[in-house]
Design a protein around this motif. Structure first.
Motif, mmCIF file in Angstrom:
data_model
loop_
_atom_site.group_PDB
_atom_site.id
_atom_site.type_symbol
_atom_site.label_atom_id
_atom_site.label_comp_id
_atom_site.label_asym_id
_atom_site.label_seq_id
_atom_site.Cartn_x
_atom_site.Cartn_y
_atom_site.Cartn_z
ATOM 1 N N SER A 1 76.436 78.789 -2.927
ATOM 2 C CA SER A 1 77.306 79.898 -3.319
ATOM 3 C C SER A 1 76.531 81.209 -3.218
ATOM 4 C CB SER A 1 77.822 79.701 -4.744
ATOM 5 O OG SER A 1 76.755 79.726 -5.651
ATOM 6 N N GLN A 2 77.286 82.281 -3.120
ATOM 7 C CA GLN A 2 76.667 83.585 -2.956
ATOM 8 C C GLN A 2 76.358 84.216 -4.313
ATOM 9 O OE1 GLN A 2 79.811 82.922 -1.908
ATOM 10 N NE2 GLN A 2 79.673 82.672 0.303
ATOM 11 N N THR A 3 75.224 84.886 -4.375
ATOM 12 C CA THR A 3 74.865 85.620 -5.590
ATOM 13 C C THR A 3 74.307 86.980 -5.212
ATOM 14 O OG1 THR A 3 72.674 84.592 -5.610
ATOM 15 C CG2 THR A 3 74.366 83.575 -6.995
ATOM 16 N N ILE A 4 74.431 87.913 -6.118
ATOM 17 C CA ILE A 4 73.900 89.248 -5.904
ATOM 18 C C ILE A 4 73.038 89.616 -7.103
ATOM 19 C CG2 ILE A 4 76.084 90.227 -6.775
ATOM 20 C CD1 ILE A 4 75.522 92.665 -4.952
ATOM 21 N N HIS A 5 71.861 90.124 -6.815
ATOM 22 C CA HIS A 5 70.916 90.491 -7.859
ATOM 23 C C HIS A 5 70.636 91.981 -7.781
ATOM 24 C CE1 HIS A 5 70.050 86.230 -8.537
ATOM 25 N NE2 HIS A 5 70.022 86.102 -7.227
ATOM 26 N N GLN A 6 70.667 92.609 -8.929
ATOM 27 C CA GLN A 6 70.434 94.045 -8.981
ATOM 28 C C GLN A 6 69.485 94.306 -10.144
ATOM 29 O OE1 GLN A 6 74.089 96.314 -9.355
ATOM 30 N NE2 GLN A 6 72.949 98.174 -9.855
ATOM 31 N N PRO B 1 62.265 110.582 -16.195
ATOM 32 C CA PRO B 1 62.253 112.049 -16.387
ATOM 33 C C PRO B 1 62.768 112.762 -15.156
ATOM 34 C CG PRO B 1 60.029 111.218 -15.998
ATOM 35 C CD PRO B 1 60.914 110.028 -16.081
ATOM 36 N N VAL B 2 63.311 113.944 -15.373
ATOM 37 C CA VAL B 2 63.730 114.808 -14.271
ATOM 38 C C VAL B 2 62.562 115.022 -13.320
ATOM 39 C CG1 VAL B 2 64.431 117.162 -13.695
ATOM 40 C CG2 VAL B 2 65.545 115.975 -15.567
ATOM 41 N N GLY B 3 62.849 114.953 -12.026
ATOM 42 C CA GLY B 3 61.816 115.194 -11.026
ATOM 43 C C GLY B 3 61.051 113.958 -10.610
ATOM 44 N N SER B 4 61.272 112.843 -11.286
ATOM 45 C CA SER B 4 60.573 111.605 -10.923
ATOM 46 C C SER B 4 61.335 110.884 -9.807
ATOM 47 C CB SER B 4 60.430 110.698 -12.146
ATOM 48 O OG SER B 4 61.706 110.284 -12.601
ATOM 49 N N PRO B 5 60.650 109.976 -9.085
ATOM 50 C CA PRO B 5 61.337 109.234 -8.026
ATOM 51 C C PRO B 5 62.137 108.062 -8.588
ATOM 52 C CG PRO B 5 59.033 108.606 -8.107
ATOM 53 C CD PRO B 5 59.220 109.686 -9.130
ATOM 54 N N LEU B 6 63.015 107.527 -7.737
ATOM 55 C CA LEU B 6 63.865 106.407 -8.136
ATOM 56 C C LEU B 6 63.889 105.360 -7.032
ATOM 57 C CD1 LEU B 6 66.184 105.219 -10.021
ATOM 58 C CD2 LEU B 6 67.755 106.341 -8.437
ATOM 59 N N SER B 7 63.881 104.102 -7.438
ATOM 60 C CA SER B 7 64.107 103.022 -6.491
ATOM 61 C C SER B 7 64.861 101.906 -7.212
ATOM 62 C CB SER B 7 62.785 102.493 -5.929
ATOM 63 O OG SER B 7 63.033 101.454 -5.006
ATOM 64 N N LEU B 8 66.092 101.676 -6.795
ATOM 65 C CA LEU B 8 66.891 100.572 -7.323
ATOM 66 C C LEU B 8 67.075 99.564 -6.195
ATOM 67 C CD1 LEU B 8 69.742 102.433 -9.245
ATOM 68 C CD2 LEU B 8 67.530 101.652 -10.110
ATOM 69 N N GLU B 9 66.873 98.298 -6.527
ATOM 70 C CA GLU B 9 66.938 97.280 -5.492
ATOM 71 C C GLU B 9 68.078 96.293 -5.717
ATOM 72 O OE1 GLU B 9 63.134 95.927 -4.372
ATOM 73 O OE2 GLU B 9 63.875 94.245 -3.177
ATOM 74 N N CYS B 10 68.647 95.853 -4.617
ATOM 75 C CA CYS B 10 69.758 94.913 -4.656
ATOM 76 C C CYS B 10 69.532 93.885 -3.553
ATOM 77 C CB CYS B 10 71.062 95.674 -4.432
ATOM 78 S SG CYS B 10 72.532 94.653 -4.253
ATOM 79 N N THR B 11 69.664 92.612 -3.908
ATOM 80 C CA THR B 11 69.560 91.570 -2.884
ATOM 81 C C THR B 11 70.715 90.591 -3.024
ATOM 82 O OG1 THR B 11 68.139 90.194 -4.268
ATOM 83 C CG2 THR B 11 67.045 91.699 -2.760
ATOM 84 N N VAL B 12 71.126 90.053 -1.903
ATOM 85 C CA VAL B 12 72.230 89.099 -1.852
ATOM 86 C C VAL B 12 71.700 87.782 -1.327
ATOM 87 C CG1 VAL B 12 74.523 88.647 -0.919
ATOM 88 C CG2 VAL B 12 73.830 90.987 -1.447
ATOM 89 N N GLU B 13 72.165 86.688 -1.903
ATOM 90 C CA GLU B 13 71.771 85.357 -1.443
ATOM 91 C C GLU B 13 73.002 84.543 -1.088
ATOM 92 O OE1 GLU B 13 69.530 83.592 -4.586
ATOM 93 O OE2 GLU B 13 67.867 85.013 -4.430
ATOM 94 N N GLY B 14 72.828 83.633 -0.150
ATOM 95 C CA GLY B 14 73.896 82.698 0.166
ATOM 96 C C GLY B 14 74.894 83.182 1.203
#
Lengths: 112, 115
Positions: B1-6, B14-27
């Motif tokens: 079955s398919q799953t999604i991870h976030q 804080p303001v001015g800092s970097p951002l990285s959000l990751e998402c992966t899908v399986e199946g």
């Protein structure tokens, strides 16, 4: 420019009665319409969909009606239950590029 | 079955800092991938969507960017966060037209607060 519109921010319905959630759209390229239910701090969960070539789709307590000439669809929940209290999003998919556009949502309150 | 991870589920930056959000899908393979943001009173706003590796469309002008380095990985980034970037970010996937169900499936979301 909003392509999918849910004009009622909230709706209150007595438990056991019918809940009717409405949605309008403007883009003729939409080929599928979907309804999602969302609780706070969670991702939306899919409820029911309808193809643009149909006018009705039913799944248990949920029925979606599509009026293509009016560019309008509605979700009927009957009978309404306390667990149905949530935000409901209408969404539509474009047939050109699989893009899925959501409305602003309607918060449904089921009253005891 | 398919799953999604976030991940992460919550983030305070804080303001001015970097951002990285990751998402992966399986199946599943070759999915369409989406980033949405839910801000107060704005519903679910489509930020980016991707039909394949390095094929990404931006829907609204903003301080964010997206990348898809692998078929089932979708990353949302910013070099310098603004206060207005605060919100609930949702990753989703769907099958290609004619290759499966029509609906999109969502991850659990990331609550980002920029301070």
């Amino acid at each position: 420019d909003q392509q999918v519109k849910q004009n009622s921010p909230s709706l209150s319905v007595q438990e056991g009665r019918i809940s009717i959630l409405n949605c309008d759209y403007t883009n003729s390229m939409f080929d599928y319409f979907l309804w999602y239910k969302k609780y706070p701090a969670e991702g939306p969960t899919f409820l029911i969909s309808i193809s643009s070539i149909k006018d009705k789709n039913e799944d248990g307590r949920f029925t979606v009606f599509l009026n293509k000439s009016a560019k309008h669809l509605s979700l009927h929940i009957v009978p309404s239950q306390p667990g149905d209290s949530a935000v409901y999003f209408c969404a539509a998919r474009e047939n050109r590029d699989d893009k899925i556009i959501f409305g602003k949502g309607t918060r449904l309150h089921i009253l005891p | 079955s398919q799953t999604i991870h976030q991940w992460p589920a919550t983030l305070v930056q804080p303001v001015g800092s970097p951002l990285s959000l990751e998402c992966t899908v399986e199946g599943t393979s070759n999915p369409n991938l989406y980033w949405y943001r839910q801000a107060a009173g704005r519903g679910l706003q489509l930020l980016f969507y991707s039909i394949g590796i390095d094929q990404i469309s931006s829907e609204v002008p903003q301080n964010l960017s997206a990348s898809r380095p692998q078929d089932r990985q979708f990353i949302l980034s910013s070099k310098k966060l603004l206060l207005s970037d605060s919100g609930f970010y949702l990753c989703a996937w769907s099958s290609k037209v004619g290759q499966g169900n029509t609906e999109a499936f969502f991850g659990q979301g990331t609550r980002l607060t920029v301070v």
